[in-house]
Design an enzyme around this catalytic site. Sequence first.
Site, PDB file in Angstrom:
ATOM      1  N   SER A   1      21.794  31.219-129.037  1.00 38.14           N
ATOM      2  CA  SER A   1      22.943  30.452-128.536  1.00 38.14           C
ATOM      3  C   SER A   1      23.108  29.278-129.506  1.00 38.14           C
ATOM      4  CB  SER A   1      22.680  29.958-127.113  1.00 38.14           C
ATOM      5  OG  SER A   1      21.496  29.193-127.064  1.00 38.14           O
TER       6      SER A   1
ATOM      7  N   LYS B   1      10.344  26.096-132.967  1.00 35.38           N
ATOM      8  CA  LYS B   1      10.079  27.551-132.854  1.00 35.38           C
ATOM      9  C   LYS B   1      10.621  28.302-134.070  1.00 35.38           C
ATOM     10  CE  LYS B   1      12.228  28.187-129.018  1.00 35.38           C
ATOM     11  NZ  LYS B   1      12.692  26.787-128.812  1.00 35.38           N
TER      12      LYS B   1
ATOM     13  N   VAL C   1      11.530  22.065-130.558  1.00 34.41           N
ATOM     14  CA  VAL C   1      10.135  21.710-130.910  1.00 34.41           C
ATOM     15  C   VAL C   1       9.696  22.321-132.245  1.00 34.41           C
ATOM     16  CG1 VAL C   1       9.340  21.305-128.546  1.00 34.41           C
ATOM     17  CG2 VAL C   1       9.197  23.617-129.526  1.00 34.41           C
TER      18      VAL C   1
ATOM     19  N   PHE D   1      11.338  27.055-137.063  1.00 34.48           N
ATOM     20  CA  PHE D   1      10.557  26.599-138.229  1.00 34.48           C
ATOM     21  C   PHE D   1       9.249  27.393-138.289  1.00 34.48           C
ATOM     22  CE2 PHE D   1       8.463  23.708-141.071  1.00 34.48           C
ATOM     23  CZ  PHE D   1       7.207  23.461-140.532  1.00 34.48           C
TER      24      PHE D   1
ATOM     25  N   ASP E   1      19.310  30.251-136.590  1.00 31.75           N
ATOM     26  CA  ASP E   1      17.865  30.544-136.643  1.00 31.75           C
ATOM     27  C   ASP E   1      17.588  31.700-137.598  1.00 31.75           C
ATOM     28  OD1 ASP E   1      16.808  29.757-133.197  1.00 31.75           O
ATOM     29  OD2 ASP E   1      17.835  28.576-134.735  1.00 31.75           O
TER      30      ASP E   1
ATOM     31  N   GLU F   1      11.310  35.148-131.527  1.00 33.23           N
ATOM     32  CA  GLU F   1      11.547  33.761-131.097  1.00 33.23           C
ATOM     33  C   GLU F   1      12.337  33.744-129.792  1.00 33.23           C
ATOM     34  OE1 GLU F   1      13.723  31.048-133.700  1.00 33.23           O
ATOM     35  OE2 GLU F   1      13.841  29.584-132.074  1.00 33.23           O
TER      36      GLU F   1
ATOM     37  N   ALA G   1      14.028  31.160-126.668  1.00 28.12           N
ATOM     38  CA  ALA G   1      15.141  30.188-126.701  1.00 28.12           C
ATOM     39  C   ALA G   1      14.743  29.039-125.784  1.00 28.12           C
ATOM     40  CB  ALA G   1      16.421  30.840-126.192  1.00 28.12           C
ATOM     41  N   GLY G   2      14.708  27.839-126.305  1.00 32.11           N
ATOM     42  CA  GLY G   2      14.292  26.708-125.460  1.00 32.11           C
ATOM     43  C   GLY G   2      12.823  26.818-125.096  1.00 32.11           C
TER      44      GLY G   2
ATOM     45  N   LYS H   1      15.212  37.464-133.282  1.00 32.65           N
ATOM     46  CA  LYS H   1      15.775  36.484-132.341  1.00 32.65           C
ATOM     47  C   LYS H   1      16.687  37.238-131.389  1.00 32.65           C
ATOM     48  CE  LYS H   1      17.131  32.152-131.082  1.00 32.65           C
ATOM     49  NZ  LYS H   1      16.326  31.011-130.661  1.00 32.65           N
TER      50      LYS H   1
HETATM   51  N1  LIG Z   1       7.574  20.250-139.243  1.00 33.90           N
HETATM   52  C1  LIG Z   1       8.861  19.857-139.338  1.00 33.90           C
HETATM   53  N2  LIG Z   1       9.233  18.905-140.239  1.00 33.90           N
HETATM   54  C2  LIG Z   1      10.520  18.498-140.337  1.00 33.90           C
HETATM   55  N3  LIG Z   1      11.532  18.982-139.591  1.00 33.90           N
HETATM   56  C3  LIG Z   1      11.214  19.930-138.675  1.00 33.90           C
HETATM   57  C4  LIG Z   1       9.892  20.428-138.498  1.00 33.90           C
HETATM   58  N4  LIG Z   1       9.911  21.378-137.520  1.00 33.90           N
HETATM   59  C5  LIG Z   1      11.181  21.459-137.102  1.00 33.90           C
HETATM   60  N5  LIG Z   1      11.974  20.606-137.788  1.00 33.90           N
HETATM   61  C6  LIG Z   1      13.415  20.385-137.574  1.00 33.90           C
HETATM   62  O1  LIG Z   1      13.591  20.067-136.196  1.00 33.90           O
HETATM   63  C7  LIG Z   1      14.768  20.726-135.681  1.00 33.90           C
HETATM   64  C8  LIG Z   1      14.346  21.651-134.528  1.00 33.90           C
HETATM   65  O2  LIG Z   1      13.511  22.689-135.042  1.00 33.90           O
HETATM   66  P1  LIG Z   1      13.770  24.186-134.603  1.00 33.90           P
HETATM   67  O3  LIG Z   1      15.231  24.521-134.751  1.00 33.90           O
HETATM   68  O4  LIG Z   1      12.765  25.042-135.304  1.00 33.90           O
HETATM   69  O5  LIG Z   1      13.443  24.089-133.058  1.00 33.90           O
HETATM   70  P2  LIG Z   1      13.535  25.277-132.006  1.00 33.90           P
HETATM   71  O6  LIG Z   1      12.409  25.089-131.050  1.00 33.90           O
HETATM   72  O7  LIG Z   1      13.651  26.576-132.696  1.00 33.90           O
HETATM   73  O8  LIG Z   1      14.916  24.964-131.257  1.00 33.90           O
HETATM   74  P3  LIG Z   1      15.800  25.990-130.363  1.00 33.90           P
HETATM   75  O9  LIG Z   1      15.268  25.888-128.986  1.00 33.90           O
HETATM   76  O10 LIG Z   1      17.172  25.406-130.523  1.00 33.90           O
HETATM   77  O11 LIG Z   1      15.679  27.357-130.957  1.00 33.90           O
HETATM   78  C9  LIG Z   1      15.367  21.513-136.816  1.00 33.90           C
HETATM   79  O12 LIG Z   1      16.413  20.798-137.423  1.00 33.90           O
HETATM   80  C10 LIG Z   1      14.225  21.662-137.793  1.00 33.90           C
HETATM   81  O13 LIG Z   1      14.694  21.738-139.068  1.00 33.90           O
HETATM   82  C1  LIG Z   2      21.121  25.725-127.811  1.00 33.94           C
HETATM   83  C2  LIG Z   2      19.675  25.469-128.127  1.00 33.94           C
HETATM   84  N1  LIG Z   2      19.573  25.191-129.563  1.00 33.94           N
HETATM   85  C3  LIG Z   2      18.800  26.680-127.796  1.00 33.94           C
HETATM   86  N2  LIG Z   2      19.188  27.810-128.611  1.00 33.94           N
HETATM   87  C4  LIG Z   2      18.841  27.069-126.329  1.00 33.94           C
HETATM   88  C5  LIG Z   2      18.158  26.032-125.481  1.00 33.94           C
HETATM   89  C6  LIG Z   2      18.156  26.400-124.008  1.00 33.94           C
HETATM   90  C7  LIG Z   2      17.562  25.282-123.157  1.00 33.94           C
HETATM   91  C8  LIG Z   2      17.746  25.532-121.677  1.00 33.94           C
HETATM   92  C9  LIG Z   2      17.164  24.371-120.851  1.00 33.94           C
HETATM   93  O1  LIG Z   2      15.917  24.317-120.688  1.00 33.94           O
HETATM   94  O2  LIG Z   2      17.930  23.469-120.477  1.00 33.94           O
HETATM   95 MG   LIG Z   3      15.157  28.049-132.745  1.00 33.15          MG
END
Ligand SMILES: Nc1ncnc2c1ncn2[C@@H]1O[C@H](COP(=O)(O)OP(=O)(O)OP(=O)(O)O)[C@@H](O)[C@H]1O
Ligand SMILES: C[C@H](N)[C@H](N)CCCCCC(=O)O
Ligand SMILES: [Mg+2]
EC number: 6.3.3.3
Length: 238
Positions: free
Chosen positions: A42, A16, A14, A18, A55, A114, A116-117, A38
Site C-alpha cells: 500500500s 522491514k 521500522v 530495508f 518497497d 515482507e 505491511a506495518g 511483497k
Molecule cells: N538503518 C537505516 N538507516 C537509515 N535509514 C533507514 C534505515 N532503515 C530504514 N531507513 C529508512 O526509514 C524509512 C522506513 O524504512 P522502511 O521503509 O524499510 O520501513 P518499513 O517497516 O518497511 O515500512 P512499511 O511498513 O511502510 O513497509 C525509509 O525511508 C528507509 O529508507
Molecule cells: C502505508 C504504509 N507505508 C504501510 N505500507 C502500511 C502500514 C499499515 C499500518 C496499519 C496500522 O497499524 O495502522
Molecule cells: Mg516496507
Amino acid sequence: MAKGFFIIGTDTGVGKTFVTAGLTGALRERGIDAVPYKPVQSGAVAGEDGLRAPDVEFYKKVADLPDDKFNTYSLVPPLAPSLAAELSQVSIEIDKIKEDFVSLCVKYQIVIVEGAGGLFVPLKGTGFLLPDLIKEFNLPVIIVARPDLGTINHTVLTVRCAEQLGLKIKGIIYNGFDINNLTLSEKTNPEIIEKMTNIPTLGKIPKGKDIDIDTCQIGNTLELIKNNVDFDLLLNNT
Ligand SMILES: Nc1ncnc2c1ncn2[C@@H]1O[C@H](COP(=O)(O)OP(=O)(O)OP(=O)(O)O)[C@@H](O)[C@H]1O
Ligand SMILES: C[C@H](N)[C@H](N)CCCCCC(=O)O
Ligand SMILES: [Mg+2]
C-alpha cells in the site's frame, strides 16, 4: 515446506523493506538464490507505466535480482492493505497471493516475504490478518524493531502475540542505532528483550547514509546488513 522468512515489524516504518532488501542482497552475494516478495504494497505511487511499488523497487536496486514477479497487489492509499483495497475497490484474493508465493518457492532457494506495518494488520476485511498469511506460508518470522526507548514494550508484545498465535520466531533485528551517540536504552534494550523472550538477536543495524525507500536511495544498505547481521544464526536450521 517453503524455505524463507517472513519479515514483520513492531510498527510501520521500522525498516522491514530495508532489512528485506539487504538480507536478499547479502544472501545472493553468498551464492544463495534468495528473492524478496511483497504480497500487498500500500502507498503505491502512480508512474508512467502503471502503479509503482516503492518497497519492490528498493529490493531491485539493492539486490541483483532476476526478472520476476515480487509483488501481487499494489494499492495507492497509504493504509492497512484491507482498507487500501476497499478504497481502491480491489478485492484481495488470498489464493492469488498464495499462487504467486508458491511460484517463487519452486523457483528459488529462499523467499523473504515482507509484511505491511506491524503484526496485527488486516489484509482482507477485518477477518484475515497478517498472522493468517504467515501461517499459510508456514515461514518463521524475523521481527524488525526500533532500538530505542519504547521498543521493549513493542517488541515483547509482538513476540508474545506471535507465540500465542503459534508462529515460529527466528529472531529479532534491531534497526537504526545512532552509533556515534548511543542512548542508554539503545545500549540495554537488546539484552533485556532477549532475557525476557528467549528470542535471539540476529542483528543490530546502525543508521545508514542516504537511505530512503520513497526516493529509492539505497545508500549503504547492503554493507550495513552484511556487517551487522549474524548470518550463521540466521541460516542455521533453515
Ligand atoms: N538503518 C537505516 N538507516 C537509515 N535509514 C533507514 C534505515 N532503515 C530504514 N531507513 C529508512 O526509514 C524509512 C522506513 O524504512 P522502511 O521503509 O524499510 O520501513 P518499513 O517497516 O518497511 O515500512 P512499511 O511498513 O511502510 O513497509 C525509509 O525511508 C528507509 O529508507
Ligand atoms: C502505508 C504504509 N507505508 C504501510 N505500507 C502500511 C502500514 C499499515 C499500518 C496499519 C496500522 O497499524 O495502522
Ligand atoms: Mg516496507
